[in-house]
Design a protein around this motif. Structure first.
Motif, mmCIF file in Angstrom:
data_model
loop_
_atom_site.group_PDB
_atom_site.id
_atom_site.type_symbol
_atom_site.label_atom_id
_atom_site.label_comp_id
_atom_site.label_asym_id
_atom_site.label_seq_id
_atom_site.Cartn_x
_atom_site.Cartn_y
_atom_site.Cartn_z
ATOM 1 N N ASN A 198 33.571 28.154 46.693
ATOM 2 C CA ASN A 198 34.018 29.414 47.291
ATOM 3 C C ASN A 198 35.284 29.886 46.610
ATOM 4 O OD1 ASN A 198 36.545 28.831 49.042
ATOM 5 N ND2 ASN A 198 35.133 27.190 49.616
ATOM 6 N N ASN A 199 35.597 31.162 46.816
ATOM 7 C CA ASN A 199 36.702 31.788 46.103
ATOM 8 C C ASN A 199 38.062 31.345 46.614
ATOM 9 O OD1 ASN A 199 37.735 33.650 44.177
ATOM 10 N ND2 ASN A 199 38.260 35.026 45.857
ATOM 11 N N PHE A 200 38.101 30.607 47.724
ATOM 12 C CA PHE A 200 39.376 30.220 48.311
ATOM 13 C C PHE A 200 39.718 28.766 48.040
ATOM 14 C CE2 PHE A 200 37.108 33.338 50.892
ATOM 15 C CZ PHE A 200 37.933 34.419 50.726
ATOM 16 N N GLY A 201 38.739 28.025 47.521
ATOM 17 C CA GLY A 201 39.021 26.621 47.287
ATOM 18 C C GLY A 201 38.256 26.002 46.157
ATOM 19 N N GLY A 202 37.466 26.813 45.459
ATOM 20 C CA GLY A 202 36.673 26.227 44.391
ATOM 21 C C GLY A 202 35.607 25.301 44.967
ATOM 22 N N GLU A 239 22.419 34.530 40.728
ATOM 23 C CA GLU A 239 23.744 33.964 40.470
ATOM 24 C C GLU A 239 24.754 34.748 41.303
ATOM 25 O OE1 GLU A 239 24.634 31.319 38.899
ATOM 26 O OE2 GLU A 239 22.686 30.806 38.018
ATOM 27 N N TYR A 240 25.348 34.081 42.282
ATOM 28 C CA TYR A 240 26.304 34.733 43.168
ATOM 29 C C TYR A 240 27.721 34.333 42.778
ATOM 30 C CZ TYR A 240 29.181 35.546 47.266
ATOM 31 O OH TYR A 240 30.192 35.933 48.094
ATOM 32 N N TYR A 241 28.572 35.346 42.518
ATOM 33 C CA TYR A 241 29.979 35.129 42.196
ATOM 34 C C TYR A 241 30.833 35.525 43.402
ATOM 35 C CZ TYR A 241 28.631 34.832 37.250
ATOM 36 O OH TYR A 241 28.073 34.468 36.055
ATOM 37 N N PRO A 242 31.471 34.585 44.070
ATOM 38 C CA PRO A 242 32.344 34.945 45.194
ATOM 39 C C PRO A 242 33.416 35.956 44.823
ATOM 40 C CG PRO A 242 31.958 32.589 45.165
ATOM 41 C CD PRO A 242 31.380 33.124 43.895
ATOM 42 N N ASN A 243 33.880 35.910 43.585
ATOM 43 C CA ASN A 243 34.865 36.889 43.102
ATOM 44 C C ASN A 243 34.629 37.071 41.606
ATOM 45 O OD1 ASN A 243 37.036 38.488 42.416
ATOM 46 N ND2 ASN A 243 38.584 37.193 43.383
ATOM 47 N N TYR A 244 33.701 37.925 41.266
ATOM 48 C CA TYR A 244 33.300 38.083 39.866
ATOM 49 C C TYR A 244 34.465 38.537 39.002
ATOM 50 C CZ TYR A 244 30.648 39.621 35.783
ATOM 51 O OH TYR A 244 30.182 39.790 34.517
ATOM 52 N N SER A 245 35.155 39.615 39.426
ATOM 53 C CA SER A 245 36.251 40.150 38.613
ATOM 54 C C SER A 245 37.430 39.204 38.569
ATOM 55 C CB SER A 245 36.693 41.513 39.147
ATOM 56 O OG SER A 245 37.156 41.401 40.476
ATOM 57 N N GLY A 246 37.558 38.353 39.584
ATOM 58 C CA GLY A 246 38.670 37.406 39.620
ATOM 59 C C GLY A 246 38.419 36.125 38.860
ATOM 60 N N GLY A 247 37.230 35.994 38.255
ATOM 61 C CA GLY A 247 36.980 34.848 37.400
ATOM 62 C C GLY A 247 36.324 33.666 38.068
ATOM 63 N N SER A 248 35.782 33.852 39.285
ATOM 64 C CA SER A 248 35.211 32.702 39.971
ATOM 65 C C SER A 248 33.981 32.167 39.240
ATOM 66 C CB SER A 248 34.819 33.068 41.401
ATOM 67 O OG SER A 248 33.668 33.898 41.419
ATOM 68 N N GLN A 249 33.670 30.905 39.485
ATOM 69 C CA GLN A 249 32.408 30.345 39.037
ATOM 70 C C GLN A 249 31.278 31.011 39.821
ATOM 71 O OE1 GLN A 249 32.183 27.659 36.803
ATOM 72 N NE2 GLN A 249 34.342 27.149 36.640
ATOM 73 N N ARG A 284 32.089 36.040 52.250
ATOM 74 C CA ARG A 284 32.139 34.625 52.571
ATOM 75 C C ARG A 284 32.972 34.420 53.830
ATOM 76 N NH1 ARG A 284 29.090 30.469 49.738
ATOM 77 N NH2 ARG A 284 27.812 31.906 48.586
ATOM 78 N N ARG A 285 33.797 35.383 54.150
ATOM 79 C CA ARG A 285 34.517 35.403 55.410
ATOM 80 C C ARG A 285 34.620 36.843 55.844
ATOM 81 N NH1 ARG A 285 39.218 31.487 53.424
ATOM 82 N NH2 ARG A 285 38.141 29.533 53.700
#
Length: 622
Positions: free
Chosen positions: A286-290, A130-140, A10-11
């Motif tokens: 996104n994983n940095f701001g929801g 289904e794309y998880y910006p941070n799957y292991s980190g718990g992201s939506q 994403r970045r």
């Protein structure tokens, strides 16, 4: 059906996932893996297929079509992202169904520059992912159409009306209850009841905020945060207070924009400024701001002229002690950073008698060659303070073992005491080293440290890959004062408050509780030797005033946390994901009765910052 999580950048660089609520102790940049960039395109459709976007989105977070091909999905292009590492466009059906739980918008991931324009009516075929910006980190997850084939039917069509997001429709309860697996993925969305469900039901759709207050300043990634709900708890200076794990502030939204900055400048805003008028764009995640409004049209910035604070002048008989996280300070940093930090010490903190610094790097910064000495770093900072009109500070510290204290690799960050020898003296007691545990000797007025400066239990597992507390013995007007400079382990690895796991796991908290327990035991030993001992513990504790770690540190009343004595609206030192929160603390032992404490807001609320933390200062009479 849940497919394997997609992975792509994403970045170009990923900020340490710290930092929630975080706050990270240091900013660590890690390359992200690249995938999906070369996925084959699907043939362009020739007619509309049987499914609409609301059929693909469904009424849960996971698409009922996940992993399946879809053909001829119709819609209007509402936004285009043609820069950065995630290129594509947002598609919205202008003919919604009657179910408020099913989103009418979706992101189409093209990988390369999209060839469509806003207002195009198109048909899209591809694969639902289904794309998880941070799957292991718990992201939506984000429901997307990937490897698309696109047919443009017409151009210049009116866009669907945006959903206005404000106090009237944002639910007051943040997260729904989790299922048996701890996740909220499988639950049917209840957008009228839960904030996260409300935002999820609008995923990919055009949304709009109007006349909103900025609650986190513009950052280097051209992002800011606003308060869409006027009922969230406001700080004294216009931010949103983070007061407990149960109150994450429901109206926080990140604002980005679709156009690159070289095409349309992004507003440079401080906390308390406003975006007047309307800001409109698709709702992304996104994983940095929801949940993030990616603006196609931006409101007008109203500057409310937030001022940097200056603490009160101390009396001659008051000992002043401050803490300041100077964010990976190294000799190679620009002179302007040293000058700005120094100005903060001299002007805003009024040249405290003792300053505990966190994140002082070694003499060659992040070069990883075994260097641990930081004398050049400290000397350059002391010179900058003197040039700003401050005193000629002396200093004490203990060099860490190479690579053992966490932080930026190669940087060997540590705590350092600065002190004004014209006002206070340091009691040097030999024996302190990176691996030697400082002890307590004597009783009553004869109580002393076995080493000064020294480190508290540096070999205890509590301090693995983390900074060890630095303790020093000072004398002010003939009175002994014990000072502990702290930098507890960061929040890196914690699940965010918007996690698909509820409640989120705060894995880093386990180590901070151990650290607090070790330090509390040391302070208890000091007080057992001399119940009248004056102890000041200060620094970046990387945790909140209501956290289990701070409860462990203050157990049995050995220390009191002064932030709790401020008015509630002033209790913060850091801003993360739109929440003004406490990470830095000054605590004192019971015999330090008189304590005038101040968080001096000069950094965290501003787009231009010398550090991401606000410093703090206390005035005591030993």
């Amino acid at each position: 059906m849940t497919t394997a999580p997609a992975s792509r950048p994403r970045r170009t660089l990923l900020r340490a996932a710290l930092i929630p609520a975080t706050l990270a102790a240091s900013l660590v940049l890690v390359p992200l893996p690249v995938a999906n960039a070369a996925a084959p395109a699907t043939p362009a459709p020739t007619e509309a297929g049987p499914l609409r976007i609301h059929d693909i989105q469904g009424s849960t977070r996971i698409s009922p079509q996940a992993g399946k091909p879809v053909t001829g999905v119709p819609g209007i292009v509402t936004g285009v992202r043609a820069y950065g590492s995630v290129k594509g466009f947002w598609l919205q059906d202008p003919n919604p169904d009657a179910d408020p739980a099913t989103s009418e918008g979706i992101f189409v991931y093209t990988g390369g520059n999209p060839t469509v324009q806003v207002g195009d009516s198109v048909l899209v075929s591809g694969k639902v992912t289904e794309y998880y910006p941070n799957y292991s980190g718990g992201s939506q997850s984000i429901t997307e159409i990937t490897a698309p084939g696109v047919t443009v039917l017409s151009a210049g069509n009116p866009l669907p009306a945006p959903v206005v997001v404000d106090t009237r429709n944002i639910p007051g309860t943040y997260a729904p209850p989790a299922g048996p697996d701890g996740s909220i993925d499988g639950g049917t969305l209840q957008p009228e009841k839960y904030t996260l469900d409300f935002y999820e039901s609008l995923e990919g759709m055009l949304v709009q905020v109007k006349d909103v207050r900025v609650v986190q300043a513009t950052d280097k990634y051209n992002e800011l945060w606003v308060a869409a709900d006027k009922q969230d708890q406001r700080s004294k200076r216009g931010g949103l207070l983070y007061e407990s794990y149960k109150e994450p502030n429901v109206g926080r939204l990140m604002i980005q924009q679709q156009a690159p900055v070289n095409q349309r400048p992004f507003p440079v805003a401080n906390v308390g400024d406003e975006l007047t008028g309307t800001t409109t764009g698709p709702l992304d995640y996104n994983n940095f701001g929801g949940y993030t409004l990616v603006a196609g049209t931006m409101g007008t910035l109203k500057d409310n002229h937030l001022q940097r604070e200056v603490t009160a002048q101390a009396g001659d008989r008051e000992l002043t002690l401050a803490t300041y996280n100077v964010e990976n300070l190294a000799p190679g940093n620009p002179d302007a950073k040293f000058a700005e930090l120094a100005q903060g010490v001299v002007t805003n903190l009024r040249s405290p008698d003792i300053v505990a610094l966190e994140e002082i790097q070694d003499n060659n910064g992040n070069k990883n060659d075994g260097t641990v000495d930081a004398s050049q770093t400290v000397a350059k900072f002391i010179a900058a303070i003197k040039a700003a009109g401050g005193p000629a500070y002396d200093w004490r510290s203990v060099d860490p073992q190479d690579g053992k204290d966490g932080g930026e690799p190669g940087g060997n960050i540590r705590q350092v005491f600065l002190f004004n020898p014209q006002r206070v003296s340091f009691t040097d007691i030999p024996g302190g080293s990176a691996t030697t545990a400082v002890g307590v000797t004597g009783t009553g007025a004869g109580t002393a440290l076995t080493a000064s400066p020294g480190r508290i239990e540096p070999n205890d597992e509590a301090w693995t890959n983390s900074r060890k507390p630095l303790v020093g013995q000072f004398s002010f007007r003939g009175k002994k004062v014990f000072v502990i400079a702290n930098h507890f382990n960061s929040k890196g690895g914690d699940q965010g408050i918007d996690s698909r796991f509820q409640q989120p796991t705060r894995s880093s908290e386990v180590q901070r509780i151990k650290q607090a327990t070790v330090e509390q035991s040391f302070v208890a030993k000091l007080l057992a030797a001399d119940k009248e001992a004056k102890v000041v513990s200060l620094g970046d504790f990387n945790d909140y005033q209501f956290s289990p770690a701070l409860a462990a540190l203050t157990k049995d009343g050995v220390l009191r946390d002064l932030v709790n004595e401020l008015p509630e609206t002033e209790q913060y030192s850091y801003v993360y994901q739109g929440n003004s929160q406490v990470l830095d603390h000054i605590l004192v032992s019971p015999e330090v009765g008189y304590a005038k404490y101040d968080v001096v807001h000069i950094n965290a609320e501003f787009a231009q910052q010398a550090s991401d933390h606000d410093p703090q200062v206390v005035r005591i009479k030993p």
